[in-house]
Motif scaffolding. Structure first.
Motif, PDB file in Angstrom:
ATOM      1  N   ALA A 392      -2.050  28.227   4.394  1.00 24.12           N
ATOM      2  CA  ALA A 392      -2.255  27.284   5.495  1.00 24.12           C
ATOM      3  C   ALA A 392      -2.020  25.840   5.084  1.00 24.12           C
ATOM      4  CB  ALA A 392      -3.672  27.439   6.048  1.00 24.12           C
ATOM      5  N   ASN A 393      -2.245  25.509   3.830  1.00 23.94           N
ATOM      6  CA  ASN A 393      -2.109  24.117   3.388  1.00 23.94           C
ATOM      7  C   ASN A 393      -0.723  23.782   2.849  1.00 23.94           C
ATOM      8  OD1 ASN A 393      -4.678  23.399   4.200  1.00 23.94           O
ATOM      9  ND2 ASN A 393      -5.602  23.963   2.244  1.00 23.94           N
ATOM     10  N   GLY A 394       0.208  24.725   2.966  1.00 21.23           N
ATOM     11  CA  GLY A 394       1.619  24.439   2.760  1.00 21.23           C
ATOM     12  C   GLY A 394       2.013  24.072   1.348  1.00 21.23           C
ATOM     13  N   VAL A 395       2.582  22.868   1.205  1.00 22.86           N
ATOM     14  CA  VAL A 395       3.173  22.415  -0.052  1.00 22.86           C
ATOM     15  C   VAL A 395       2.598  21.054  -0.418  1.00 22.86           C
ATOM     16  CG1 VAL A 395       5.334  23.632   0.391  1.00 22.86           C
ATOM     17  CG2 VAL A 395       5.087  21.240   1.130  1.00 22.86           C
ATOM     18  N   VAL A 396       2.848  20.652  -1.648  1.00 20.32           N
ATOM     19  CA  VAL A 396       2.689  19.260  -2.058  1.00 20.32           C
ATOM     20  C   VAL A 396       4.040  18.591  -1.838  1.00 20.32           C
ATOM     21  CG1 VAL A 396       2.187  17.679  -3.951  1.00 20.32           C
ATOM     22  CG2 VAL A 396       0.985  19.884  -3.807  1.00 20.32           C
ATOM     23  N   ARG A 397       4.041  17.444  -1.151  1.00 20.28           N
ATOM     24  CA  ARG A 397       5.315  16.785  -0.862  1.00 20.28           C
ATOM     25  C   ARG A 397       5.301  15.334  -1.333  1.00 20.28           C
ATOM     26  NH1 ARG A 397       7.531  15.759   5.202  1.00 20.28           N
ATOM     27  NH2 ARG A 397       6.092  13.994   5.030  1.00 20.28           N
ATOM     28  N   VAL A 398       6.318  14.988  -2.110  1.00 20.17           N
ATOM     29  CA  VAL A 398       6.563  13.607  -2.531  1.00 20.17           C
ATOM     30  C   VAL A 398       7.880  13.189  -1.889  1.00 20.17           C
ATOM     31  CG1 VAL A 398       7.038  12.067  -4.465  1.00 20.17           C
ATOM     32  CG2 VAL A 398       5.367  13.933  -4.724  1.00 20.17           C
ATOM     33  N   SER A 399       7.837  12.177  -1.028  1.00 21.65           N
ATOM     34  CA  SER A 399       9.060  11.777  -0.324  1.00 21.65           C
ATOM     35  C   SER A 399       9.361  10.312  -0.608  1.00 21.65           C
ATOM     36  CB  SER A 399       8.933  12.025   1.186  1.00 21.65           C
ATOM     37  OG  SER A 399       7.738  11.485   1.713  1.00 21.65           O
ATOM     38  N   MET A 400      10.489  10.106  -1.280  1.00 21.75           N
ATOM     39  CA  MET A 400      10.876   8.777  -1.748  1.00 21.75           C
ATOM     40  C   MET A 400      12.072   8.249  -0.961  1.00 21.75           C
ATOM     41  SD  MET A 400      10.552   9.777  -5.798  1.00 21.75           S
ATOM     42  CE  MET A 400      11.476  11.308  -5.579  1.00 21.75           C
ATOM     43  N   VAL A 401      12.236   6.937  -0.998  1.00 24.43           N
ATOM     44  CA  VAL A 401      13.420   6.284  -0.440  1.00 24.43           C
ATOM     45  C   VAL A 401      13.890   5.228  -1.426  1.00 24.43           C
ATOM     46  CG1 VAL A 401      12.901   6.736   1.999  1.00 24.43           C
ATOM     47  CG2 VAL A 401      11.979   4.680   0.895  1.00 24.43           C
ATOM     48  N   HIS A 402      14.923   4.484  -1.047  1.00 24.38           N
ATOM     49  CA  HIS A 402      15.598   3.617  -2.010  1.00 24.38           C
ATOM     50  C   HIS A 402      14.769   2.443  -2.485  1.00 24.38           C
ATOM     51  CE1 HIS A 402      16.271   1.660   1.843  1.00 24.38           C
ATOM     52  NE2 HIS A 402      16.609   0.560   1.221  1.00 24.38           N
ATOM     53  N   TYR A 403      13.699   2.059  -1.772  1.00 26.01           N
ATOM     54  CA  TYR A 403      12.879   0.951  -2.261  1.00 26.01           C
ATOM     55  C   TYR A 403      11.831   1.409  -3.269  1.00 26.01           C
ATOM     56  CZ  TYR A 403       9.856   2.255   1.792  1.00 26.01           C
ATOM     57  OH  TYR A 403       9.092   2.911   2.730  1.00 26.01           O
ATOM     58  N   ASN A 404      11.701   2.708  -3.469  1.00 30.25           N
ATOM     59  CA  ASN A 404      10.852   3.184  -4.566  1.00 30.25           C
ATOM     60  C   ASN A 404      11.555   2.933  -5.905  1.00 30.25           C
ATOM     61  OD1 ASN A 404       9.919   5.677  -2.324  1.00 30.25           O
ATOM     62  ND2 ASN A 404       8.416   4.341  -3.303  1.00 30.25           N
ATOM     63  N   THR A 405      10.778   2.882  -6.966  1.00 29.63           N
ATOM     64  CA  THR A 405      11.333   2.539  -8.272  1.00 29.63           C
ATOM     65  C   THR A 405      11.145   3.683  -9.264  1.00 29.63           C
ATOM     66  OG1 THR A 405       9.281   1.580  -9.130  1.00 29.63           O
ATOM     67  CG2 THR A 405      10.725   0.122  -7.855  1.00 29.63           C
ATOM     68  N   VAL A 406      11.953   3.639 -10.305  1.00 36.86           N
ATOM     69  CA  VAL A 406      11.821   4.615 -11.392  1.00 36.86           C
ATOM     70  C   VAL A 406      10.441   4.495 -12.028  1.00 36.86           C
ATOM     71  CG1 VAL A 406      12.687   5.265 -13.671  1.00 36.86           C
ATOM     72  CG2 VAL A 406      14.301   4.726 -11.822  1.00 36.86           C
ATOM     73  N   GLU A 407       9.949   3.271 -12.127  1.00 34.92           N
ATOM     74  CA  GLU A 407       8.617   3.059 -12.708  1.00 34.92           C
ATOM     75  C   GLU A 407       7.532   3.712 -11.867  1.00 34.92           C
ATOM     76  OE1 GLU A 407      11.487   0.402 -14.347  1.00 34.92           O
ATOM     77  OE2 GLU A 407      10.905   0.661 -12.236  1.00 34.92           O
ATOM     78  N   GLU A 408       7.690   3.686 -10.559  1.00 38.57           N
ATOM     79  CA  GLU A 408       6.720   4.354  -9.699  1.00 38.57           C
ATOM     80  C   GLU A 408       6.740   5.863  -9.917  1.00 38.57           C
ATOM     81  OE1 GLU A 408       6.344   1.357  -5.841  1.00 38.57           O
ATOM     82  OE2 GLU A 408       7.897   2.912  -5.837  1.00 38.57           O
ATOM     83  N   VAL A 409       7.939   6.431 -10.087  1.00 37.25           N
ATOM     84  CA  VAL A 409       8.039   7.866 -10.348  1.00 37.25           C
ATOM     85  C   VAL A 409       7.409   8.209 -11.694  1.00 37.25           C
ATOM     86  CG1 VAL A 409       9.596   9.824 -10.615  1.00 37.25           C
ATOM     87  CG2 VAL A 409      10.107   8.063  -8.921  1.00 37.25           C
ATOM     88  N   GLU A 410       7.631   7.363 -12.684  1.00 37.13           N
ATOM     89  CA  GLU A 410       7.003   7.588 -13.983  1.00 37.13           C
ATOM     90  C   GLU A 410       5.482   7.533 -13.866  1.00 37.13           C
ATOM     91  OE1 GLU A 410      10.630   5.786 -16.770  1.00 37.13           O
ATOM     92  OE2 GLU A 410       8.923   4.517 -16.199  1.00 37.13           O
ATOM     93  N   GLY A 411       4.982   6.614 -13.068  1.00 32.63           N
ATOM     94  CA  GLY A 411       3.539   6.544 -12.839  1.00 32.63           C
ATOM     95  C   GLY A 411       3.020   7.782 -12.132  1.00 32.63           C
ATOM     96  N   LEU A 412       3.790   8.274 -11.151  1.00 29.96           N
ATOM     97  CA  LEU A 412       3.400   9.499 -10.449  1.00 29.96           C
ATOM     98  C   LEU A 412       3.345  10.680 -11.414  1.00 29.96           C
ATOM     99  CD1 LEU A 412       2.914  11.188  -7.851  1.00 29.96           C
ATOM    100  CD2 LEU A 412       5.409  11.484  -7.754  1.00 29.96           C
ATOM    101  N   ILE A 413       4.320  10.785 -12.287  1.00 23.47           N
ATOM    102  CA  ILE A 413       4.349  11.882 -13.250  1.00 23.47           C
ATOM    103  C   ILE A 413       3.084  11.866 -14.113  1.00 23.47           C
ATOM    104  CG2 ILE A 413       5.515  12.698 -15.345  1.00 23.47           C
ATOM    105  CD1 ILE A 413       8.172  11.924 -13.950  1.00 23.47           C
TER     106      ILE A 413
END
Length: 423
Positions: A392-413
């Motif tokens: 019922a609770n589906g998936v975990v979703r991370v949805s990025m666009v072009h104003y997101n940064t590589v540093e933000e993805v590294e922080g998410l990881i």
């Protein structure tokens, strides 16, 4: 050679990105809004918020601004003219309006994709019930990477097929559907030109990531929401006005839902029903200007098109996150295209976490951080239930666009790693 994409200059155009430190990784639910759009809406309401069509000065200004919004929207998708588009409160509402404006014969076939957001499913299921049509489900085989392909569609087409619906990109899977190939198959797959089906495409999850050309795609109906493309909370539907040969065009097949005494020549006259609020429609040129700017981020010369930069930046983002998820196959299951190839997917990335309910994982990972991402079925419940076979609770979703940064993805990881280790 094109200049490098200037993500810092790009982020400066979005006020929310400099307020409070929030990291926005739920962009498929709604992107942040351009400062130019915010200012345009404010200025319209402050100076020209009157009824359209009057002869006094302020009304003439308002009417022109509203008309400019239609011209900008039509040009943006490469429509033949503004007669082919209509604005409305949401893509969900526009598809529902469209479903009440199409008439088929009892026993005709319609083919509906089960991968789609419910916005492009429910109206057609209801249409089949009302008009006693033969509803065929276009359902890929169960897997972690289901795809809509011409090969899986072909066996469903018959001389009685009148409508085919699909998504350009799944809002869960991130996988790009080859819409042009599907349109070509439909045109070639009918036994007579007058029996060709109409192709209706939901582009809500695609539009923030790629330039759109409805003529090149060969679609009949195509819709997306501008509030997911850096603009105001309004949606737009396109209907092709060009005849396929011996039959009427898609626009001609749409009957008017408007008042009997009003004109009914354009798509807006037929389906608008006063759903396009003036202050939001007139702000669309600001979004179009941004999307036509340079990749350098300055909006002036130098650096190639913005879309070049968008694709390149998003490729980096999805490559980094997908590589991390793939490095832990005993922990994460990616749903959708596993490759980071930008020809195959956009940076809407969904996954499951071994031993975790998606809701519990997101709430644990987010707690005490600035990162915002989501869990759920995101209105693609048939995909989650029947094809991915999830709970019922589906998936975990991370949805990025072009104003997101590589540093933000590294922080998410780092955030994901910490949550995994806490179990």
């Amino acid at each position: 050679m094109a200049a490098a994409f200037d993500v810092k200059a790009t982020r400066a155009k979005f006020p929310a990105l400099s307020n409070g430190g929030q990291v926005y990784l739920d962009n498929a639910g709604g992107s942040q809004t351009l400062e130019s759009v915010i200012g345009s809406v404010r200025d319209y309401l402050a100076a020209t918020n009157v009824q359209l069509g009057a002869t006094y000065n302020v009304s003439e200004l308002s009417t022109k601004a509203y008309a400019d919004g239609f011209r900008a929207g039509a040009r943006y998708v490469n429509a033949a003219s503004e007669d082919e588009i209509v604005y409305g409160s949401s893509t969900t509402q526009l598809f529902r309006n469209l479903s009440y404006a199409l008439d088929f014969n009892e026993g005709d076939d319609i083919v509906v994709s089960s991968v789609d957001h419910e916005a492009n499913i429910a109206p057609w299921v209801d249409l089949a019930r009302r008009q006693k049509l033969n509803l065929k489900w276009w359902t890929p085989e169960k897997s972690s990477n289901p795809r809509l392909t011409p090969e899986s569609l072909g066996p469903l087409l018959t001389p009685r097929t009148r409508l085919v619906t699909c998504t350009h990109t799944s809002n869960i899977l991130g996988t790009i559907t080859d819409v042009a190939a599907i349109a070509s198959l439909i045109r070639d797959g009918s036994s007579s030109p007058c029996l060709q089906a109409l192709l209706c495409v939901d582009a809500v999850a695609y539009a923030p990531h790629r330039q759109i050309d409805v003529k090149a795609l060969g679609v009949d109906f195509y819709a997306f929401s501008w509030y997911k493309v850096y603009g105001p909370h309004i949606a737009m539907l396109y209907a092709n006005s060009r005849s396929s040969g011996s039959g009427p065009s898609a626009l001609d097949r749409v009957r008017s839902l408007g008042h009997f005494f009003n004109p009914s020549d354009t798509l807006s006259q037929k389906l608008g029903l006063a759903g396009g609020s003036y202050e939001l429609v007139q702000a669309i040129p600001k979004v179009a200007e941004y999307l036509a700017s340079s990749a350098g981020g300055g909006g002036g010369g130098g650096g190639g098109s913005l879309w070049e930069g968008v694709v390149g930046q998003e490729h980096q983002l999805q490559q980094k996150l997908l590589a991390y998820l793939a490095s832990k196959p005993d922990v994460f299951t990616v749903y959708g295209e596993p490759s980071a190839d930008p020809k195959l997917r956009v940076p809407t990335i969904s996954f499951g976490v071994q031993g975790w309910d998606p809701k519990d994982f997101v709430e644990t990972a987010e707690r005490g951080t600035e990162f915002g991402f989501r869990w759920g079925h995101f209105y693609s419940k048939r995909l989650v239930d029947d094809i991915l076979g999830l709970g019922a609770n589906g998936v975990v979703r991370v949805s990025m666009v072009h104003y997101n940064t590589v540093e933000e993805v590294e922080g998410l990881i780092a955030v994901l790693d910490k949550a995994v280790a806490s179990r």
